[in-house]
Design a protein around this motif. Structure first.
Motif, short mmCIF file in Angstrom:
data_model
loop_
_atom_site.label_atom_id
_atom_site.label_comp_id
_atom_site.label_asym_id
_atom_site.label_seq_id
_atom_site.Cartn_x
_atom_site.Cartn_y
_atom_site.Cartn_z
N ALA A 276 120.80 148.51 81.25
CA ALA A 276 120.43 148.94 83.06
C ALA A 276 120.09 147.65 83.65
CB ALA A 276 121.08 149.63 83.72
N ALA A 277 119.97 147.89 85.02
CA ALA A 277 119.34 146.80 85.97
C ALA A 277 117.41 146.76 85.75
CB ALA A 277 119.86 146.47 87.10
N GLY A 278 117.19 148.24 86.89
CA GLY A 278 115.81 149.07 86.21
C GLY A 278 115.18 148.52 84.84
N LYS A 279 115.98 148.44 83.54
CA LYS A 279 115.41 148.71 82.73
C LYS A 279 115.13 147.50 82.21
CE LYS A 279 115.92 153.33 81.13
NZ LYS A 279 114.24 154.25 81.24
N ILE A 280 115.60 146.15 82.51
CA ILE A 280 115.93 145.18 82.15
C ILE A 280 114.22 144.59 82.71
CG2 ILE A 280 116.12 142.50 82.28
CD1 ILE A 280 119.25 144.01 82.06
N ARG A 281 114.18 144.91 84.48
CA ARG A 281 113.04 145.05 84.81
C ARG A 281 111.71 145.28 84.15
NH1 ARG A 281 116.17 146.02 89.18
NH2 ARG A 281 114.79 148.06 89.70
N GLY B 285 127.56 143.97 86.62
CA GLY B 285 127.77 144.61 87.94
C GLY B 285 126.39 145.07 88.77
N LYS B 286 125.59 144.13 88.64
CA LYS B 286 124.32 144.24 89.83
C LYS B 286 123.71 142.57 89.89
CE LYS B 286 124.30 148.19 89.49
NZ LYS B 286 123.80 149.34 90.59
N THR C 228 125.66 136.27 89.15
CA THR C 228 126.14 137.73 89.55
C THR C 228 128.18 136.90 89.75
OG1 THR C 228 124.29 137.65 91.07
CG2 THR C 228 126.21 139.14 90.93
N PHE C 229 127.97 136.26 89.45
CA PHE C 229 129.78 135.71 89.60
C PHE C 229 130.40 135.82 88.58
CE2 PHE C 229 129.18 131.59 91.17
CZ PHE C 229 129.60 130.56 90.26
N GLU C 230 129.00 135.33 87.91
CA GLU C 230 130.59 134.71 85.80
C GLU C 230 130.56 136.37 85.69
OE1 GLU C 230 127.00 131.21 85.18
OE2 GLU C 230 126.09 133.20 84.39
N HIS C 231 129.92 137.27 86.13
CA HIS C 231 130.04 138.76 85.29
C HIS C 231 132.11 138.91 85.70
CE1 HIS C 231 126.26 139.62 84.03
NE2 HIS C 231 125.91 140.31 84.84
N ASP D 110 119.27 146.11 92.35
CA ASP D 110 120.19 146.98 91.92
C ASP D 110 121.50 147.16 92.56
OD1 ASP D 110 118.02 148.21 89.88
OD2 ASP D 110 117.40 149.65 91.71
N VAL D 111 121.56 145.98 93.12
CA VAL D 111 122.40 145.72 94.38
C VAL D 111 123.64 145.44 93.69
CG1 VAL D 111 123.53 144.12 96.66
CG2 VAL D 111 120.92 145.02 96.15
#
Length: 273
Positions: free
Chosen positions: A12-17, A35-36, A125-128, A258-259
């Motif tokens: 998840a995003a926070g874990k990546i940071r 998704g972020k 972002t839009f690549e997902h 996280d947005v």
């Protein structure tokens, strides 16, 4: 590095940071944080911040502004829980008097009490959404950085900030051009619809095999090069402005927020007490 990327890809995003902050990952962020919203960054002394904000407002395609820090505060609390702009980007570029100085992986020792940090939406972002629709993205599949080019499309100047728009390129099947336009248009905070497709020379690109940033990406006979406005545009404007000091992300190495990637306005619930 591929093994590390595959591990990071599942987080998840926070874990990546957290992994980036710990120095465990220092490569490109394409495909990460599904998704972020991902963001380009620019950090500069406060006396230049209002002009830079005007530059972003006047050029929303390459510079979709999604976050601004308080002066001297490296915590980007509107973009997520525990987002430290000094440590949470995989790699930074330092500019001095408009000239690239060096690449660094942590800007804590460079941070100044009058610094303001800006976050700008990123096409990663839009690549997902494109991948969910079955589009093949060569740079992600091959663990590369998307190719980026200086174009002949001029931005609207603000104070000392001016210069050409930078664009990123993805090869898209000829039969699916309208589909990719429709999908990316839904993500205005990630540059939205492309600015050009077809002949690169029409926007001043002489050779798509030699990008100004990132890695060259092949275009097959059944594909068309499609170009989106790119958040590296401010780096060119910063070169023109010749600020005494400015820090940006390394192209392709983004802040993962996280947005939600389909958010119209970035808002993260946060207690600033």
């Amino acid at each position: 590095m591929q093994d590390i990327y595959e591990d990071i890809l599942r987080l998840a995003a926070g874990k990546i940071r957290q992994r980036i902050r710990a120095g465990d990952y220092a490569s490109h962020t394409a495909g990460l944080g599904k998704g972020k919203l991902q963001a380009n960054i620019a950090v500069m002394p406060e006396r230049y911040a209002l002009d830079f904000m005007r530059f972003c407002q006047r050029n929303p395609k390459p510079c979709p502004l999604v976050g601004v820090s308080d002066s001297g505060n490296p915590n980007m609390f509107t973009l997520g829980q525990d987002v430290d702009i000094r440590t949470d980007v995989p790699s930074y570029f330092l500019y001095e008097h408009g000239t690239f100085s060096r690449e660094i992986h942590d800007i804590t020792t460079l941070w100044q009490s009058d610094f303001v940090a800006f976050a700008l939406g990123c096409s990663f972002t839009f690549e997902h959404a494109l991948m969910r629709a079955g589009f093949s993205l060569w740079h992600i599949e091959n663990d590369k950085t998307v190719p980026m080019f200086r174009s002949n499309i001029e931005t609207v100047a603000a104070g000392p900030f001016s210069g050409p728009m930078v664009v990123s390129m993805r090869a898209i099947n000829k039969s699916r051009i309208q589909e990719v336009i429709a999908i990316s248009r839904k993500f205005p905070l990630a540059h939205g619809a492309p600015v050009h497709w077809g002949d690169p020379s029409e926007i001043g690109i002489k050779n798509i095999d030699t990008p100004d940033w990132g890695d060259a990406s092949p275009v097959t006979d059944d594909q068309v090069p499609v170009f989106w406005a790119c958040g590296v545009t401010p780096q060119v404007a910063i070169e023109q402005a010749r600020l005494p000091i400015c820090i940006t992300h390394k192209p392709g190495y983004m802040l993962i927020t996280d947005v939600d990637d389909d958010a119209e306005i970035p808002v993260i619930a946060h207690s600033n007490s």
